[in-house]
Design a protein around this motif. Structure first.
Motif, PDB file in Angstrom:
ATOM      1  N   GLU A  36       0.617  -1.241   0.010  1.00  0.00           N
ATOM      2  CA  GLU A  36      -0.397  -0.005  -0.285  1.00  0.00           C
ATOM      3  C   GLU A  36       1.092   1.238   0.373  1.00  0.00           C
ATOM      4  OE1 GLU A  36      -3.351   0.459  -0.283  1.00  0.00           O
ATOM      5  OE2 GLU A  36      -3.521  -2.196  -0.186  1.00  0.00           O
ATOM      6  N   ASN A  37       0.478   2.443  -0.285  1.00  0.00           N
ATOM      7  CA  ASN A  37       0.983   3.260  -0.690  1.00  0.00           C
ATOM      8  C   ASN A  37       0.888   4.122   1.155  1.00  0.00           C
ATOM      9  OD1 ASN A  37       2.399   3.999  -3.255  1.00  0.00           O
ATOM     10  ND2 ASN A  37       0.334   4.097  -3.679  1.00  0.00           N
ATOM     11  N   ARG A  38       1.260   5.072   1.480  1.00  0.00           N
ATOM     12  CA  ARG A  38       1.268   5.912   2.597  1.00  0.00           C
ATOM     13  C   ARG A  38       1.844   6.739   2.495  1.00  0.00           C
ATOM     14  NH1 ARG A  38       2.296   0.995   3.700  1.00  0.00           N
ATOM     15  NH2 ARG A  38       1.090   0.835   5.206  1.00  0.00           N
ATOM     16  N   HIS A  39       1.820   7.489   3.159  1.00  0.00           N
ATOM     17  CA  HIS A  39       2.112   8.892   4.071  1.00  0.00           C
ATOM     18  C   HIS A  39       2.709   8.902   5.059  1.00  0.00           C
ATOM     19  CE1 HIS A  39      -1.150   9.989   1.057  1.00  0.00           C
ATOM     20  NE2 HIS A  39      -0.254  10.738  -0.153  1.00  0.00           N
ATOM     21  N   VAL A  40       3.868   9.671   4.770  1.00  0.00           N
ATOM     22  CA  VAL A  40       4.385   9.511   7.029  1.00  0.00           C
ATOM     23  C   VAL A  40       5.256  10.724   6.963  1.00  0.00           C
ATOM     24  CG1 VAL A  40       4.776   7.219   7.027  1.00  0.00           C
ATOM     25  CG2 VAL A  40       6.436   8.371   5.748  1.00  0.00           C
ATOM     26  N   PHE A  68      15.723   8.083  -0.409  1.00  0.00           N
ATOM     27  CA  PHE A  68      14.593   7.346  -0.751  1.00  0.00           C
ATOM     28  C   PHE A  68      14.203   8.277  -1.672  1.00  0.00           C
ATOM     29  CE2 PHE A  68      13.299   4.192   2.621  1.00  0.00           C
ATOM     30  CZ  PHE A  68      14.435   3.255   2.753  1.00  0.00           C
ATOM     31  N   CYS A  69      14.328  10.012  -1.282  1.00  0.00           N
ATOM     32  CA  CYS A  69      13.591  10.736  -2.084  1.00  0.00           C
ATOM     33  C   CYS A  69      14.697  10.809  -3.407  1.00  0.00           C
ATOM     34  CB  CYS A  69      13.142  12.046  -1.303  1.00  0.00           C
ATOM     35  SG  CYS A  69      11.861  12.136   0.214  1.00  0.00           S
ATOM     36  N   GLU A  70      16.080  11.330  -2.751  1.00  0.00           N
ATOM     37  CA  GLU A  70      16.826  11.408  -4.018  1.00  0.00           C
ATOM     38  C   GLU A  70      17.226  10.180  -5.112  1.00  0.00           C
ATOM     39  OE1 GLU A  70      20.286  11.844  -1.709  1.00  0.00           O
ATOM     40  OE2 GLU A  70      19.557  13.629  -0.576  1.00  0.00           O
ATOM     41  N   LEU A  73      12.062   7.005  -4.934  1.00  0.00           N
ATOM     42  CA  LEU A  73      10.594   5.933  -4.297  1.00  0.00           C
ATOM     43  C   LEU A  73      10.251   7.035  -3.667  1.00  0.00           C
ATOM     44  CD1 LEU A  73      14.028   3.942  -2.995  1.00  0.00           C
ATOM     45  CD2 LEU A  73      12.953   3.075  -4.831  1.00  0.00           C
ATOM     46  N   MET A  74      10.281   7.674  -3.244  1.00  0.00           N
ATOM     47  CA  MET A  74       9.136   8.593  -2.586  1.00  0.00           C
ATOM     48  C   MET A  74       9.158  10.346  -3.117  1.00  0.00           C
ATOM     49  SD  MET A  74       9.760   7.804   1.543  1.00  0.00           S
ATOM     50  CE  MET A  74       7.917   7.024   1.547  1.00  0.00           C
ATOM     51  N   GLN A  75       8.557  10.974  -2.205  1.00  0.00           N
ATOM     52  CA  GLN A  75       8.800  11.867  -3.274  1.00  0.00           C
ATOM     53  C   GLN A  75       8.076  12.711  -1.223  1.00  0.00           C
ATOM     54  OE1 GLN A  75       5.775  14.169  -5.501  1.00  0.00           O
ATOM     55  NE2 GLN A  75       3.911  12.089  -5.418  1.00  0.00           N
ATOM     56  N   GLU A  76       8.470  14.438  -1.112  1.00  0.00           N
ATOM     57  CA  GLU A  76       8.130  14.942  -0.090  1.00  0.00           C
ATOM     58  C   GLU A  76       6.947  16.229  -0.365  1.00  0.00           C
ATOM     59  OE1 GLU A  76      11.013  17.403   3.249  1.00  0.00           O
ATOM     60  OE2 GLU A  76      11.550  17.406   1.190  1.00  0.00           O
ATOM     61  N   PHE A  86       6.143  12.606   3.487  1.00  0.00           N
ATOM     62  CA  PHE A  86       7.509  11.465   2.968  1.00  0.00           C
ATOM     63  C   PHE A  86       5.683  10.708   1.903  1.00  0.00           C
ATOM     64  CE2 PHE A  86      10.040  13.459   5.334  1.00  0.00           C
ATOM     65  CZ  PHE A  86      11.012  13.902   4.484  1.00  0.00           C
ATOM     66  N   ASP A  87       5.376  10.245   1.258  1.00  0.00           N
ATOM     67  CA  ASP A  87       4.733  10.144   0.148  1.00  0.00           C
ATOM     68  C   ASP A  87       5.378   8.829  -0.777  1.00  0.00           C
ATOM     69  OD1 ASP A  87       2.372   8.982  -1.852  1.00  0.00           O
ATOM     70  OD2 ASP A  87       1.848  10.978  -1.601  1.00  0.00           O
ATOM     71  N   THR A  88       4.876   7.244  -0.968  1.00  0.00           N
ATOM     72  CA  THR A  88       5.216   6.269  -1.556  1.00  0.00           C
ATOM     73  C   THR A  88       4.762   6.607  -2.760  1.00  0.00           C
ATOM     74  OG1 THR A  88       3.982   4.631  -0.752  1.00  0.00           O
ATOM     75  CG2 THR A  88       5.693   5.382   0.551  1.00  0.00           C
TER      76      THR A  88
END
Length: 138
Positions: A36-40, A68-70, A73-76, A86-88
């Motif tokens: 699942e995608n998540r926001h943390v 992970f962002c760099e 894999l994720m976006q801030e 941080f969003d997957t």
């Protein structure tokens, strides 16, 4: 056969070209292990590590989320100047930010229409457009 959270996390790290250290694998498993995608926030992910018994410092969580962002894999998603999520989920999509609970959720992208952007300054190119819709419960 069902894949484990650790296997999903390790595969996710490989897609970003990141070495699968113990701490990265543990954090990746928490982030994408269930598919699942998540926001943390860094703080919420740190709390999750404590619940699963993984010993990771808050500074390591921050540094790992940035890595992970760099790696793509994720976006801030910056809500306030001092509050980052941080969003997957990596496709372009808007977010709802619930001010009363400080929760970030996905907003339906198919219902958002941006008809025009301002002219960009000379020497600039568009990187992305972030849309955060702030809400209060009534």
């Amino acid at each position: 056969m069902a894949r484990s959270a650790t296997e999903r996390g390790t595969d996710w790290l490989a897609r970003g070209g990141l070495r699968p250290t113990r701490q990265r694998v543990a954090l990746a498993a928490l982030l994408v292990g269930d598919g699942e995608n998540r926001h943390v926030t860094a703080e919420s992910l740190f709390a999750m590590t404590d619940h699963c018994g993984e010993k990771v410092s808050l500074a390591t969580v921050y540094n790992t989320l940035r890595a992970f962002c760099e790696a793509g894999l994720m976006q801030e998603v910056v809500v306030d100047g001092s509050k980052s999520y941080f969003d997957t989920r990596m496709d372009d999509h808007p977010h709802f930010y619930w001010e009363d609970s400080a929760e970030l959720t996905d907003a339906p992208a198919d219902q958002l229409e941006i008809s025009r952007l301002p002219q960009l300054p000379v020497g600039a190119e568009l990187s992305r457009v972030d849309v955060v819709i702030r809400l209060k419960r009534v």
